[in-house]
Design a protein around this motif. Structure first.
Motif, PDB file in Angstrom:
ATOM      1  N   LEU A 262      -2.484  95.603  -2.161  1.00 53.13           N
ATOM      2  CA  LEU A 262      -1.371  95.072  -2.953  1.00 53.13           C
ATOM      3  C   LEU A 262      -1.200  93.563  -2.752  1.00 53.13           C
ATOM      4  O   LEU A 262      -0.918  92.817  -3.697  1.00 53.13           O
ATOM      5  CB  LEU A 262      -0.091  95.830  -2.566  1.00 53.13           C
ATOM      6  CG  LEU A 262       1.189  95.447  -3.279  1.00 53.13           C
ATOM      7  CD1 LEU A 262       1.045  95.595  -4.788  1.00 53.13           C
ATOM      8  CD2 LEU A 262       2.354  96.304  -2.787  1.00 53.13           C
TER       9      LEU A 262
ATOM     10  N   LEU B 104       6.150  97.525  -9.007  1.00 53.67           N
ATOM     11  CA  LEU B 104       5.132  98.565  -8.876  1.00 53.67           C
ATOM     12  C   LEU B 104       5.526  99.678  -9.848  1.00 53.67           C
ATOM     13  O   LEU B 104       6.548 100.346  -9.666  1.00 53.67           O
ATOM     14  CB  LEU B 104       5.068  99.087  -7.444  1.00 53.67           C
ATOM     15  CG  LEU B 104       4.923  98.009  -6.350  1.00 53.67           C
ATOM     16  CD1 LEU B 104       4.729  98.655  -4.986  1.00 53.67           C
ATOM     17  CD2 LEU B 104       3.770  97.054  -6.659  1.00 53.67           C
TER      18      LEU B 104
ATOM     19  N   ASP C 253       6.893 103.311  -9.229  1.00 52.65           N
ATOM     20  CA  ASP C 253       8.293 103.532  -8.890  1.00 52.65           C
ATOM     21  C   ASP C 253       9.120 103.348 -10.163  1.00 52.65           C
ATOM     22  O   ASP C 253       9.420 102.230 -10.562  1.00 52.65           O
ATOM     23  CB  ASP C 253       8.766 102.528  -7.831  1.00 52.65           C
ATOM     24  CG  ASP C 253       8.229 102.845  -6.445  1.00 52.65           C
ATOM     25  OD1 ASP C 253       7.976 104.027  -6.164  1.00 52.65           O
ATOM     26  OD2 ASP C 253       8.061 101.911  -5.642  1.00 52.65           O
TER      27      ASP C 253
ATOM     28  N   TYR D  71       5.669 104.243   3.566  1.00 59.99           N
ATOM     29  CA  TYR D  71       6.258 103.023   3.009  1.00 59.99           C
ATOM     30  C   TYR D  71       6.126 101.830   3.945  1.00 59.99           C
ATOM     31  O   TYR D  71       5.856 101.982   5.131  1.00 59.99           O
ATOM     32  CB  TYR D  71       7.762 103.252   2.769  1.00 59.99           C
ATOM     33  CG  TYR D  71       8.061 104.335   1.782  1.00 59.99           C
ATOM     34  CD1 TYR D  71       8.205 104.037   0.436  1.00 59.99           C
ATOM     35  CD2 TYR D  71       8.183 105.656   2.195  1.00 59.99           C
ATOM     36  CE1 TYR D  71       8.478 105.037  -0.483  1.00 59.99           C
ATOM     37  CE2 TYR D  71       8.457 106.664   1.280  1.00 59.99           C
ATOM     38  CZ  TYR D  71       8.605 106.345  -0.060  1.00 59.99           C
ATOM     39  OH  TYR D  71       8.872 107.325  -0.959  1.00 59.99           O
ATOM     40  N   GLY D  72       6.420 100.662   3.374  1.00 63.54           N
ATOM     41  CA  GLY D  72       6.740  99.519   4.210  1.00 63.54           C
ATOM     42  C   GLY D  72       8.143  99.759   4.732  1.00 63.54           C
ATOM     43  O   GLY D  72       9.013 100.207   3.981  1.00 63.54           O
TER      44      GLY D  72
ATOM     45  N   GLU E 171       4.117  97.883   7.676  1.00 62.16           N
ATOM     46  CA  GLU E 171       3.564  98.724   6.612  1.00 62.16           C
ATOM     47  C   GLU E 171       3.153 100.085   7.168  1.00 62.16           C
ATOM     48  O   GLU E 171       2.396 100.171   8.128  1.00 62.16           O
ATOM     49  CB  GLU E 171       2.358  98.025   5.963  1.00 62.16           C
ATOM     50  CG  GLU E 171       1.667  98.793   4.854  1.00 62.16           C
ATOM     51  CD  GLU E 171       2.496  98.949   3.579  1.00 62.16           C
ATOM     52  OE1 GLU E 171       3.564  98.331   3.455  1.00 62.16           O
ATOM     53  OE2 GLU E 171       2.066  99.702   2.685  1.00 62.16           O
ATOM     54  N   LYS E 172       3.670 101.117   6.560  1.00 65.34           N
ATOM     55  CA  LYS E 172       3.315 102.508   6.868  1.00 65.34           C
ATOM     56  C   LYS E 172       3.211 102.808   8.376  1.00 65.34           C
ATOM     57  O   LYS E 172       2.164 103.202   8.884  1.00 65.34           O
ATOM     58  CB  LYS E 172       2.010 102.874   6.156  1.00 65.34           C
ATOM     59  CG  LYS E 172       2.119 102.695   4.638  1.00 65.34           C
ATOM     60  CD  LYS E 172       1.013 103.342   3.870  1.00 65.34           C
ATOM     61  CE  LYS E 172       1.279 103.336   2.381  1.00 65.34           C
ATOM     62  NZ  LYS E 172       1.069 102.109   1.672  1.00 65.34           N
TER      63      LYS E 172
ATOM     64  N   ILE F 235      10.762 100.009   1.873  1.00 60.94           N
ATOM     65  CA  ILE F 235      10.610  99.050   0.776  1.00 60.94           C
ATOM     66  C   ILE F 235      10.216  99.842  -0.479  1.00 60.94           C
ATOM     67  O   ILE F 235       9.323 100.678  -0.435  1.00 60.94           O
ATOM     68  CB  ILE F 235       9.499  98.023   1.082  1.00 60.94           C
ATOM     69  CG1 ILE F 235       9.811  97.258   2.365  1.00 60.94           C
ATOM     70  CG2 ILE F 235       9.303  97.067  -0.100  1.00 60.94           C
ATOM     71  CD1 ILE F 235       8.685  96.328   2.822  1.00 60.94           C
TER      72      ILE F 235
ATOM     73  N   GLY G 288       9.236  99.609  -4.740  1.00 53.08           N
ATOM     74  CA  GLY G 288       8.376  98.689  -5.495  1.00 53.08           C
ATOM     75  C   GLY G 288       9.035  97.699  -6.438  1.00 53.08           C
ATOM     76  O   GLY G 288       8.677  97.580  -7.608  1.00 53.08           O
TER      77      GLY G 288
ATOM     78  N   GLN H 165      -2.255  93.721   2.843  1.00 58.34           N
ATOM     79  CA  GLN H 165      -0.962  94.325   2.516  1.00 58.34           C
ATOM     80  C   GLN H 165       0.074  93.256   2.176  1.00 58.34           C
ATOM     81  O   GLN H 165       0.212  92.269   2.903  1.00 58.34           O
ATOM     82  CB  GLN H 165      -0.464  95.163   3.701  1.00 58.34           C
ATOM     83  CG  GLN H 165      -1.338  96.369   4.018  1.00 58.34           C
ATOM     84  CD  GLN H 165      -1.302  97.433   2.921  1.00 58.34           C
ATOM     85  OE1 GLN H 165      -0.472  97.376   2.006  1.00 58.34           O
ATOM     86  NE2 GLN H 165      -2.207  98.393   3.002  1.00 58.34           N
TER      87      GLN H 165
ATOM     88  N   THR I  21       3.191  93.700   2.504  1.00 55.38           N
ATOM     89  CA  THR I  21       4.160  93.761   3.601  1.00 55.38           C
ATOM     90  C   THR I  21       3.775  92.793   4.728  1.00 55.38           C
ATOM     91  O   THR I  21       4.633  92.116   5.292  1.00 55.38           O
ATOM     92  CB  THR I  21       4.251  95.205   4.154  1.00 55.38           C
ATOM     93  OG1 THR I  21       4.598  96.066   3.066  1.00 55.38           O
ATOM     94  CG2 THR I  21       5.275  95.340   5.262  1.00 55.38           C
TER      95      THR I  21
ATOM     96  N   ARG J  72      15.350 106.815  -8.004  1.00 59.61           N
ATOM     97  CA  ARG J  72      13.944 106.437  -8.060  1.00 59.61           C
ATOM     98  C   ARG J  72      13.050 107.674  -8.124  1.00 59.61           C
ATOM     99  O   ARG J  72      13.290 108.665  -7.464  1.00 59.61           O
ATOM    100  CB  ARG J  72      13.602 105.624  -6.815  1.00 59.61           C
ATOM    101  CG  ARG J  72      12.138 105.362  -6.666  1.00 59.61           C
ATOM    102  CD  ARG J  72      11.749 105.428  -5.212  1.00 59.61           C
ATOM    103  NE  ARG J  72      10.347 105.224  -5.031  1.00 59.61           N
ATOM    104  CZ  ARG J  72       9.652 105.821  -4.073  1.00 59.61           C
ATOM    105  NH1 ARG J  72      10.244 106.643  -3.241  1.00 59.61           N
ATOM    106  NH2 ARG J  72       8.372 105.610  -3.963  1.00 59.61           N
TER     107      ARG J  72
HETATM  108  C1  G1P Z   1       3.346 100.102  -1.614  1.00 65.53           C
HETATM  109  C2  G1P Z   1       3.703  99.107  -0.519  1.00 65.53           C
HETATM  110  C3  G1P Z   1       4.754  99.700   0.408  1.00 65.53           C
HETATM  111  C4  G1P Z   1       5.959 100.151  -0.385  1.00 65.53           C
HETATM  112  C5  G1P Z   1       5.533 101.129  -1.513  1.00 65.53           C
HETATM  113  C6  G1P Z   1       6.706 101.423  -2.430  1.00 65.53           C
HETATM  114  O1  G1P Z   1       2.667 101.192  -1.019  1.00 65.53           O
HETATM  115  O2  G1P Z   1       2.533  98.765   0.197  1.00 65.53           O
HETATM  116  O3  G1P Z   1       5.159  98.745   1.354  1.00 65.53           O
HETATM  117  O4  G1P Z   1       6.876 100.790   0.469  1.00 65.53           O
HETATM  118  O5  G1P Z   1       4.483 100.550  -2.312  1.00 65.53           O
HETATM  119  O6  G1P Z   1       6.364 102.353  -3.413  1.00 65.53           O
HETATM  120  P1  G1P Z   1       1.793 102.246  -1.896  1.00 65.53           P
HETATM  121  O7  G1P Z   1       2.774 103.229  -2.446  1.00 65.53           O
HETATM  122  O8  G1P Z   1       1.105 101.473  -2.954  1.00 65.53           O
HETATM  123  O9  G1P Z   1       0.859 102.877  -0.896  1.00 65.53           O
END
Ligand code: G1P
Length: 292
Positions: free
Chosen positions: A109, A129, A132, A169-170, A193-194, A206, A208, A232, A234, A255
């Protein structure tokens, strides 16, 4: 400073939805009758962004076609006097100024956001994103714009996620900002992050939607790969925190994680139930199902 540009990272492979995403982008899967990405684009427009930047990749031309004029379709609808449908189709292509940039490899990302650097330039911008999808009376990005207008620093959307699910998530470490935005505003102290559940600094995930200052770009160029071997966002934001203040905002809205199959199904049902033309019959159908 006003936020006019919204970046949509849309280069992901959509493996969670195979085989549906073998020959079509996941962003084009319909929620009822509108592609997922259109919900995000409409939200960005409603928040005052008039320039949309899509970070796409191989196999994503359907997104470009969707937001383009469809001359043949419009002509046929015109001839058949299907004015309602014509309006729907035209509204999409008339909506916005769109720019596309290709992310050649799916490197994360943070890398997707960095790919938009030249198109964004030296101004604050939004990142959405599209997975979401957030159903809200006031579009979430608009809620965040109000925060940005006051704080003039980066703002990330956040929501409480209970239990082990937080690891997807972050995750934020924060302190509350008293007396502003009805207790929904936090100052960000750190983020990861995660993380494993036991390492998560809080239950604030966090979500999107981001409003970022352009300082993030330089930082991303110096950020190494993180979780999942990817660059990342994040991790970039953690770097940004060392230079600038950052806020997290607990948005008002519901959401749906449409990148997840169950989340996608739930969103489909809930959005359809809200529709004037489908809500009644669908509710009746669901009531008639013998669920035990
Ligand atoms: C991404 C971000 C993450 C965030 C999430 C929200 O992760 O890296 O920090 O919490 O979107 O949807 P992904 O869902 O793409 O793995």
């Amino acid at each position: 400073m006003k936020v006019c540009k919204a970046v949509f990272p849309a280069a992901g492979l959509g493996t969670r939805f195979l085989p549906a995403t073998k020959a079509q982008p996941k962003e084009m899967l319909p929620l009822v009758d509108k592609p997922i990405i259109q919900y995000g684009v409409e939200e960005a427009l409603a928040a005052g962004c008039d320039q949309i930047i899509m970070v796409t990749g191989r196999g994503k031309t359907a997104i470009e076609d969707h937001f383009d004029t469809s001359f043949e379709l419009e002509r046929i609808l015109e001839e058949k006097k299907k004015t309602d449908l014509l309006k729907v189709v035209r509204q999409i292509s008339d909506m916005i100024h769109l720019a596309y940039v290709r992310q050649k490899e799916a490197l994360g990302l943070g890398h997707a956001v960095l790919t938009a650097r030249e198109l964004v330039g030296n101004e604050p911008f939004a990142v959405l994103l599209a997975d979401d999808v957030i159903d809200a009376e006031t579009p979430v990005l608009k809620q965040m714009m109000r925060v940005f207008e006051q704080v003039q620093c980066s703002v990330v959307a956040t929501q409480i996620v209970e239990g082990a699910a937080i690891s997807a998530y972050g995750v934020l470490d924060v302190k509350p900002v008293e007396g502003h935005f009805g207790g929904r505003l936090y100052e960000v102290l750190n983020m990861v992050e995660k993380p494993k559940f036991e390492d998560a600094p809080s239950n604030l995930a966090i979500i999107g939607r981001y409003i970022l200052t352009p300082a993030i770009f330089d930082i991303l160029t110096k950020t190494g790969t993180g979780a999942g071997g990817e660059l990342q966002l994040t991790d970039g934001l953690r770097g940004l925190l060392k230079k600038e203040k950052m806020y997290a905002y607990v948005y008002e809205g519901r959401r749906h994680d449409t990148g997840d199959k169950l989340g996608f199904l739930k969103a489909t049902v809930e959005f359809a139930l809200k529709r004037e033309d489908l809500g009644g019959p669908l509710r009746e159908y669901l009531r008639g199902l013998k669920l035990d």
